[in-house]
Design a protein around this motif. Structure first.
Motif, mmCIF file in Angstrom:
data_model
loop_
_atom_site.group_PDB
_atom_site.id
_atom_site.type_symbol
_atom_site.label_atom_id
_atom_site.label_comp_id
_atom_site.label_asym_id
_atom_site.label_seq_id
_atom_site.Cartn_x
_atom_site.Cartn_y
_atom_site.Cartn_z
ATOM 1 N N HIS A 174 0.853 -1.186 0.000
ATOM 2 C CA HIS A 174 0.000 0.000 0.000
ATOM 3 C C HIS A 174 0.894 1.242 0.000
ATOM 4 N N ASN A 175 0.598 2.182 -0.881
ATOM 5 C CA ASN A 175 1.340 3.448 -0.921
ATOM 6 C C ASN A 175 0.597 4.485 -0.085
ATOM 7 N N GLY B 11 3.598 10.585 -3.254
ATOM 8 C CA GLY B 11 4.151 10.384 -4.592
ATOM 9 C C GLY B 11 3.934 8.972 -5.093
ATOM 10 N N VAL B 12 4.649 8.627 -6.151
ATOM 11 C CA VAL B 12 4.584 7.298 -6.744
ATOM 12 C C VAL B 12 5.543 6.374 -5.996
ATOM 13 N N ASN C 181 7.527 2.975 -6.429
ATOM 14 C CA ASN C 181 7.997 1.925 -7.317
ATOM 15 C C ASN C 181 8.504 0.786 -6.443
ATOM 16 N N SER D 249 4.418 -0.026 -10.003
ATOM 17 C CA SER D 249 4.350 1.348 -9.515
ATOM 18 C C SER D 249 2.958 1.601 -8.960
ATOM 19 N N LEU D 250 2.923 2.259 -7.805
ATOM 20 C CA LEU D 250 1.646 2.569 -7.174
ATOM 21 C C LEU D 250 1.519 4.068 -6.974
ATOM 22 N N ASN D 251 0.434 4.638 -7.440
ATOM 23 C CA ASN D 251 0.147 6.039 -7.163
ATOM 24 C C ASN D 251 -0.246 6.194 -5.696
ATOM 25 N N SER D 252 -0.314 7.420 -5.240
ATOM 26 C CA SER D 252 -0.695 7.707 -3.862
ATOM 27 C C SER D 252 -2.022 7.031 -3.512
ATOM 28 N N ALA E 166 -2.808 4.011 -3.524
ATOM 29 C CA ALA E 166 -3.099 2.776 -4.264
ATOM 30 C C ALA E 166 -2.521 1.578 -3.522
ATOM 31 N N GLU F 282 -1.586 -2.907 -4.077
ATOM 32 C CA GLU F 282 -1.382 -3.997 -5.025
ATOM 33 C C GLU F 282 -1.272 -5.306 -4.248
#
Length: 76
Positions: free
Chosen positions: A22-23, A27-28, A30, A48-51, A53, A55
């Motif tokens: 989890h971001n 920022g992004v 990676n 890569s996960l945006n703010s 986001a 996975e």
């Protein structure tokens, strides 16, 4: 936060566990993952996960080709 996964599994089986990246930053994020000893399979291994986001990461334990014993691996 770090996650710890402890699996006890008899030989002859395949199991899948899921960890979530989890971001929480602005920022992004990676990421690139690998199993140090190659005892588990990881998918996806990078991304890569945006703010805000997240996975799911699948960790597969395959003991069909392992003899009885204790095995350890570290995912970095």
């Amino acid at each position: 936060n770090l996650s710890f996964l402890d699996v006890t599994q008899a030989t002859g089986y395949v199991t899948t566990h899921t960890l979530v990246i989890h971001n929480a930053g602005a920022g992004v994020l990676n990421f690139a993952l690998h199993a140090e000893n190659g005892l588990v399979s990881i998918s996806p291994v990078s991304g890569s996960l945006n703010s805000a986001a997240q996975e799911p990461i699948r960790i597969v334990f395959d003991t069909r080709v392992r003899t009885d014993g204790v095995y350890e691996d570290v995912i970095r």
